[in-house]
Scaffold this motif. Structure first.
Motif, PDB file in Angstrom:
ATOM      1  N   LYS A 134      40.850  40.952  57.897  1.00 49.96           N
ATOM      2  CA  LYS A 134      39.996  41.643  56.934  1.00 49.96           C
ATOM      3  C   LYS A 134      40.525  41.452  55.512  1.00 49.96           C
ATOM      4  N   THR A 135      41.834  41.412  55.380  1.00 56.41           N
ATOM      5  CA  THR A 135      42.431  41.201  54.065  1.00 56.41           C
ATOM      6  C   THR A 135      42.001  39.864  53.480  1.00 56.41           C
ATOM      7  N   GLU A 136      41.937  38.848  54.332  1.00 59.46           N
ATOM      8  CA  GLU A 136      41.459  37.547  53.860  1.00 59.46           C
ATOM      9  C   GLU A 136      40.075  37.669  53.219  1.00 59.46           C
ATOM     10  N   GLN A 137      39.180  38.378  53.884  1.00 55.64           N
ATOM     11  CA  GLN A 137      37.826  38.520  53.371  1.00 55.64           C
ATOM     12  C   GLN A 137      37.780  39.369  52.104  1.00 55.64           C
ATOM     13  N   ILE A 138      38.615  40.387  52.038  1.00 58.11           N
ATOM     14  CA  ILE A 138      38.660  41.238  50.848  1.00 58.11           C
ATOM     15  C   ILE A 138      39.148  40.445  49.643  1.00 58.11           C
ATOM     16  N   ILE A 139      40.119  39.581  49.845  1.00 58.24           N
ATOM     17  CA  ILE A 139      40.600  38.735  48.755  1.00 58.24           C
ATOM     18  C   ILE A 139      39.481  37.820  48.257  1.00 58.24           C
ATOM     19  N   LYS A 140      38.717  37.293  49.195  1.00 55.82           N
ATOM     20  CA  LYS A 140      37.641  36.374  48.821  1.00 55.82           C
ATOM     21  C   LYS A 140      36.479  37.077  48.130  1.00 55.82           C
ATOM     22  N   THR A 141      36.140  38.276  48.601  1.00 54.31           N
ATOM     23  CA  THR A 141      34.918  38.942  48.136  1.00 54.31           C
ATOM     24  C   THR A 141      35.171  40.011  47.081  1.00 54.31           C
ATOM     25  N   LYS A 142      36.417  40.498  46.980  1.00 55.84           N
ATOM     26  CA  LYS A 142      36.741  41.637  46.102  1.00 55.84           C
ATOM     27  C   LYS A 142      35.871  42.849  46.443  1.00 55.84           C
ATOM     28  N   ASP A 143      35.630  43.046  47.729  1.00 55.95           N
ATOM     29  CA  ASP A 143      34.775  44.130  48.212  1.00 55.95           C
ATOM     30  C   ASP A 143      35.574  45.430  48.233  1.00 55.95           C
ATOM     31  N   VAL A 144      35.289  46.318  47.282  1.00 53.29           N
ATOM     32  CA  VAL A 144      36.056  47.555  47.143  1.00 53.29           C
ATOM     33  C   VAL A 144      35.881  48.459  48.358  1.00 53.29           C
ATOM     34  N   GLU A 145      34.659  48.590  48.861  1.00 55.44           N
ATOM     35  CA  GLU A 145      34.427  49.455  50.014  1.00 55.44           C
ATOM     36  C   GLU A 145      35.154  48.943  51.251  1.00 55.44           C
ATOM     37  N   ALA A 146      35.140  47.638  51.451  1.00 51.79           N
ATOM     38  CA  ALA A 146      35.862  47.062  52.588  1.00 51.79           C
ATOM     39  C   ALA A 146      37.358  47.310  52.448  1.00 51.79           C
ATOM     40  N   ALA A 147      37.848  47.237  51.225  1.00 53.75           N
ATOM     41  CA  ALA A 147      39.267  47.498  50.980  1.00 53.75           C
ATOM     42  C   ALA A 147      39.618  48.934  51.331  1.00 53.75           C
ATOM     43  N   ARG A 148      38.738  49.848  50.962  1.00 59.30           N
ATOM     44  CA  ARG A 148      38.998  51.265  51.261  1.00 59.30           C
ATOM     45  C   ARG A 148      38.908  51.538  52.758  1.00 59.30           C
ATOM     46  N   GLU A 149      38.042  50.819  53.450  1.00 59.81           N
ATOM     47  CA  GLU A 149      37.898  51.014  54.892  1.00 59.81           C
ATOM     48  C   GLU A 149      39.130  50.548  55.663  1.00 59.81           C
ATOM     49  N   LEU A 150      39.940  49.720  55.036  1.00 52.43           N
ATOM     50  CA  LEU A 150      41.150  49.231  55.699  1.00 52.43           C
ATOM     51  C   LEU A 150      42.081  50.377  56.070  1.00 52.43           C
ATOM     52  N   GLU A 151      41.994  51.465  55.310  1.00 49.76           N
ATOM     53  CA  GLU A 151      42.851  52.618  55.580  1.00 49.76           C
ATOM     54  C   GLU A 151      42.634  53.174  56.978  1.00 49.76           C
ATOM     55  N   THR A 152      41.407  53.128  57.471  1.00 51.42           N
ATOM     56  CA  THR A 152      41.110  53.643  58.808  1.00 51.42           C
ATOM     57  C   THR A 152      41.855  52.855  59.871  1.00 51.42           C
ATOM     58  N   ASP A 153      41.851  51.528  59.741  1.00 54.47           N
ATOM     59  CA  ASP A 153      42.592  50.700  60.686  1.00 54.47           C
ATOM     60  C   ASP A 153      44.082  50.968  60.592  1.00 54.47           C
TER      61      ASP A 153
END
Length: 221
Positions: A134-153
């Motif tokens: 998921k981090t790979e995709q967040i780096i590529k997209t700069k998706d703030v919501e996806a970054a915040r959702e990482l906390e759940t995992d």
């Protein structure tokens, strides 16, 4: 010149995304080596760690060159600074996968983990690898919501890590001190791997918003 400069920024992000793939693969392979006492796979992770180190050095070299030659400001400056910190976190994730692989090699041909805790590590490994991918995709997209959702995992890994201590503290633990030490250290490796993935995600939030999450606001990651 500005177009070439922004191409370099994009290439820097691509290098970080590629590092995320490297460390995800490393932890996936290290976990399999740990669970299956696979010496060949453990050796592969160990030998490949130098590539992660080289990737960090390359990212930092490119980032410092951009700082020196382009004097970036605002979002561009945040991008370069975030890349430097993210490369460090990703390199540490590679090191933690390396530690897991070395544990598998050290105990070979014996299994490192008692049967009672194998399922916990299988789950932590699955979640840790998912975080890195998921981090790979967040780096590529700069998706703030996806970054915040990482906390759940990350919370899943933390919960399993805490539960391991209750297993180890049980008076009926029959596997001895050496196994308890192995389980404690390995659990910590997975917990820190997940924490570093969250750290990278926070850097991407910083790039987009100009605020570093995790420091006292309701919008924190």
């Amino acid at each position: 010149m500005r177009e070439a400069y922004h191409v370099e920024l994009e290439q820097l992000a691509d290098r970080l995304a590629a590092m995320s793939v490297q460390v995800a693969d490393a932890m996936e392979q290290a976990t399999k080596a740990l669970l299956e006492a696979d010496l060949g796979l453990a050796e592969q992770v160990i030998s490949n760690d130098a590539k992660v180190d080289d990737a960090r050095a390359d990212c930092e070299e490119k980032a410092y060159a951009l700082l020196a030659l382009q004097a970036p400001v605002a979002t561009d400056l945040r991008t370069v600074l975030a890349a430097i910190h993210a490369a460090e976190s990703l390199e540490r994730m590679g090191d933690l996968a390396l530690h897991v692989a070395k544990a598998a090699r050290r105990r070979h041909p014996e299994a490192v983990l008692p049967e009672a805790v194998r399922a916990y590590f299988a789950e932590m490994g699955t979640v840790a690898v998912r975080l890195a991918r998921k981090t790979e995709q967040i780096i590529k997209t700069k998706d703030v919501e996806a970054a915040r959702e990482l906390e759940t995992d990350d919370d899943q890994v933390d919960d399993i890590h805490r539960h391991l201590f209750t297993v180890l503290m049980n008076r009926e633990w029959p596997h001895g001190v050496a196994a308890a030490v192995d389980v404690t250290l390995l659990g910590r490796f997975y917990e820190r791997f997940a924490d570093h993935a969250v750290s990278v995600a926070r850097r991407m939030v910083f790039v987009v918003t100009g605020k570093m999450p995790g420091y006292g606001t309701s919008e924190d990651l």
